[in-house]
Design a protein around this motif. Structure first.
Motif, PDB file in Angstrom:
ATOM      1  N   THR A 161       0.839  -1.193   0.000  1.00  0.00           N
ATOM      2  CA  THR A 161       0.000   0.000   0.000  1.00  0.00           C
ATOM      3  C   THR A 161       0.878   1.249   0.000  1.00  0.00           C
ATOM      4  O   THR A 161       2.041   1.191   0.416  1.00  0.00           O
ATOM      5  N   PRO A 162       0.341   2.377  -0.434  1.00  0.00           N
ATOM      6  CA  PRO A 162       1.130   3.621  -0.389  1.00  0.00           C
ATOM      7  C   PRO A 162       1.652   3.931   1.021  1.00  0.00           C
ATOM      8  O   PRO A 162       2.767   4.427   1.170  1.00  0.00           O
ATOM      9  N   ARG A 163       0.856   3.634   2.034  1.00  0.00           N
ATOM     10  CA  ARG A 163       1.311   3.888   3.407  1.00  0.00           C
ATOM     11  C   ARG A 163       2.530   3.026   3.751  1.00  0.00           C
ATOM     12  O   ARG A 163       3.505   3.514   4.309  1.00  0.00           O
ATOM     13  N   GLU A 164       2.471   1.734   3.418  1.00  0.00           N
ATOM     14  CA  GLU A 164       3.614   0.852   3.672  1.00  0.00           C
ATOM     15  C   GLU A 164       4.839   1.339   2.897  1.00  0.00           C
ATOM     16  O   GLU A 164       5.951   1.379   3.434  1.00  0.00           O
ATOM     17  N   TYR A 165       4.631   1.687   1.640  1.00  0.00           N
ATOM     18  CA  TYR A 165       5.710   2.160   0.777  1.00  0.00           C
ATOM     19  C   TYR A 165       6.369   3.409   1.366  1.00  0.00           C
ATOM     20  O   TYR A 165       7.588   3.538   1.351  1.00  0.00           O
ATOM     21  N   SER A 166       5.558   4.317   1.900  1.00  0.00           N
ATOM     22  CA  SER A 166       6.097   5.575   2.445  1.00  0.00           C
ATOM     23  C   SER A 166       6.946   5.348   3.687  1.00  0.00           C
ATOM     24  O   SER A 166       7.749   6.203   4.049  1.00  0.00           O
TER      25      SER A 166
ATOM     26  N   GLY B 101      13.969   4.132  -6.205  1.00  0.00           N
ATOM     27  CA  GLY B 101      13.616   3.975  -7.611  1.00  0.00           C
ATOM     28  C   GLY B 101      12.492   2.992  -7.877  1.00  0.00           C
ATOM     29  O   GLY B 101      12.034   2.869  -9.013  1.00  0.00           O
ATOM     30  N   ALA B 102      12.045   2.281  -6.844  1.00  0.00           N
ATOM     31  CA  ALA B 102      10.953   1.319  -7.036  1.00  0.00           C
ATOM     32  C   ALA B 102       9.640   2.050  -7.306  1.00  0.00           C
ATOM     33  O   ALA B 102       9.370   3.100  -6.723  1.00  0.00           O
ATOM     34  N   GLN B 103       8.852   1.492  -8.204  1.00  0.00           N
ATOM     35  CA  GLN B 103       7.530   2.030  -8.507  1.00  0.00           C
ATOM     36  C   GLN B 103       6.542   1.445  -7.507  1.00  0.00           C
ATOM     37  O   GLN B 103       6.584   0.247  -7.236  1.00  0.00           O
ATOM     38  N   ASN B 104       5.653   2.250  -6.973  1.00  0.00           N
ATOM     39  CA  ASN B 104       4.641   1.746  -6.054  1.00  0.00           C
ATOM     40  C   ASN B 104       3.321   1.555  -6.805  1.00  0.00           C
ATOM     41  O   ASN B 104       2.657   2.514  -7.165  1.00  0.00           O
ATOM     42  N   ILE B 105       3.016   0.296  -7.061  1.00  0.00           N
ATOM     43  CA  ILE B 105       1.733  -0.061  -7.673  1.00  0.00           C
ATOM     44  C   ILE B 105       1.127  -1.134  -6.772  1.00  0.00           C
ATOM     45  O   ILE B 105       1.550  -2.289  -6.819  1.00  0.00           O
ATOM     46  N   PRO B 106       0.174  -0.758  -5.919  1.00  0.00           N
ATOM     47  CA  PRO B 106      -0.422  -1.729  -4.997  1.00  0.00           C
ATOM     48  C   PRO B 106      -0.998  -2.938  -5.734  1.00  0.00           C
ATOM     49  O   PRO B 106      -1.444  -2.837  -6.880  1.00  0.00           O
ATOM     50  N   LEU B 107      -0.980  -4.068  -5.046  1.00  0.00           N
ATOM     51  CA  LEU B 107      -1.439  -5.324  -5.637  1.00  0.00           C
ATOM     52  C   LEU B 107      -2.812  -5.198  -6.286  1.00  0.00           C
ATOM     53  O   LEU B 107      -3.025  -5.705  -7.387  1.00  0.00           O
TER      54      LEU B 107
ATOM     55  N   VAL C  33       8.016  -6.796  -5.407  1.00  0.00           N
ATOM     56  CA  VAL C  33       8.381  -6.942  -4.001  1.00  0.00           C
ATOM     57  C   VAL C  33       7.220  -6.491  -3.117  1.00  0.00           C
ATOM     58  O   VAL C  33       6.344  -5.752  -3.556  1.00  0.00           O
ATOM     59  N   CYS C  34       7.230  -6.956  -1.877  1.00  0.00           N
ATOM     60  CA  CYS C  34       6.245  -6.528  -0.885  1.00  0.00           C
ATOM     61  C   CYS C  34       6.889  -6.668   0.496  1.00  0.00           C
ATOM     62  O   CYS C  34       8.107  -6.602   0.610  1.00  0.00           O
ATOM     63  N   ARG C  35       6.100  -6.893   1.525  1.00  0.00           N
ATOM     64  CA  ARG C  35       6.647  -7.029   2.871  1.00  0.00           C
ATOM     65  C   ARG C  35       7.237  -8.412   3.106  1.00  0.00           C
ATOM     66  O   ARG C  35       8.312  -8.547   3.661  1.00  0.00           O
ATOM     67  N   SER C  36       6.508  -9.457   2.666  1.00  0.00           N
ATOM     68  CA  SER C  36       6.948 -10.818   2.979  1.00  0.00           C
ATOM     69  C   SER C  36       7.204 -11.699   1.756  1.00  0.00           C
ATOM     70  O   SER C  36       7.853 -12.727   1.870  1.00  0.00           O
ATOM     71  N   GLY C  37       6.670 -11.331   0.621  1.00  0.00           N
ATOM     72  CA  GLY C  37       6.811 -12.133  -0.583  1.00  0.00           C
ATOM     73  C   GLY C  37       5.507 -12.731  -1.080  1.00  0.00           C
ATOM     74  O   GLY C  37       5.440 -13.225  -2.200  1.00  0.00           O
ATOM     75  N   SER C  38       4.461 -12.682  -0.272  1.00  0.00           N
ATOM     76  CA  SER C  38       3.171 -13.262  -0.677  1.00  0.00           C
ATOM     77  C   SER C  38       2.477 -12.425  -1.742  1.00  0.00           C
ATOM     78  O   SER C  38       2.080 -12.935  -2.795  1.00  0.00           O
ATOM     79  N   ARG C  39       2.318 -11.137  -1.475  1.00  0.00           N
ATOM     80  CA  ARG C  39       1.652 -10.260  -2.456  1.00  0.00           C
ATOM     81  C   ARG C  39       2.488 -10.130  -3.718  1.00  0.00           C
ATOM     82  O   ARG C  39       1.942 -10.062  -4.830  1.00  0.00           O
TER      83      ARG C  39
END
Length: 104
Positions: free
Chosen positions: A32-37, A43-49, A69-75
């Motif tokens: 999510t944008p909040r997690e990303y922030s 340089g990573a693009q933030n495009i939520p699942l 990429v994500c927090r754990s690898g699942s998303r």
């Protein structure tokens, strides 16, 4: 200490990710944008699942491999599968912190 962490990610998957990066792969952080922030790979693009499928045509036009990429690898695995189904060369980078260690 950094050498220790890099050794944790050796093997086939690491080689594949390094090859994709060498080909100019774009890193997509699917949190999510909040997690990303709260921290992300420079340089990573933030495009939520939940937006990946909707934006797959745009991503395809980039003409580059993608590492999700994500927090754990699942998303990121779900996003990778969605992108691969759309004909995009995509790889699951797992947790963003692990990929960040790999790329330095």
């Amino acid at each position: 200490m950094l050498h220790f962490f890099r050794n944790l990610f050796t093997g086939k998957n690491t080689t594949i990710l390094q090859q994709a990066l060498a080909k100019g792969a774009v890193i997509i952080d699917v949190r999510t944008p909040r997690e990303y922030s709260q921290g992300h790979i420079k340089g990573a693009q933030n495009i939520p699942l939940n937006e990946i499928k909707l934006k797959s045509d745009i991503i395809k036009r980039w003409g580059k491999p993608v590492i999700t990429v994500c927090r754990s690898g699942s998303r990121s695995l779900m996003a990778k599968n969605t992108l691969t189904s759309a004909g995009i060369e995509a790889y699951n980078g797992g947790a963003w912190t692990n990929l960040q260690i790999l790329i330095g």
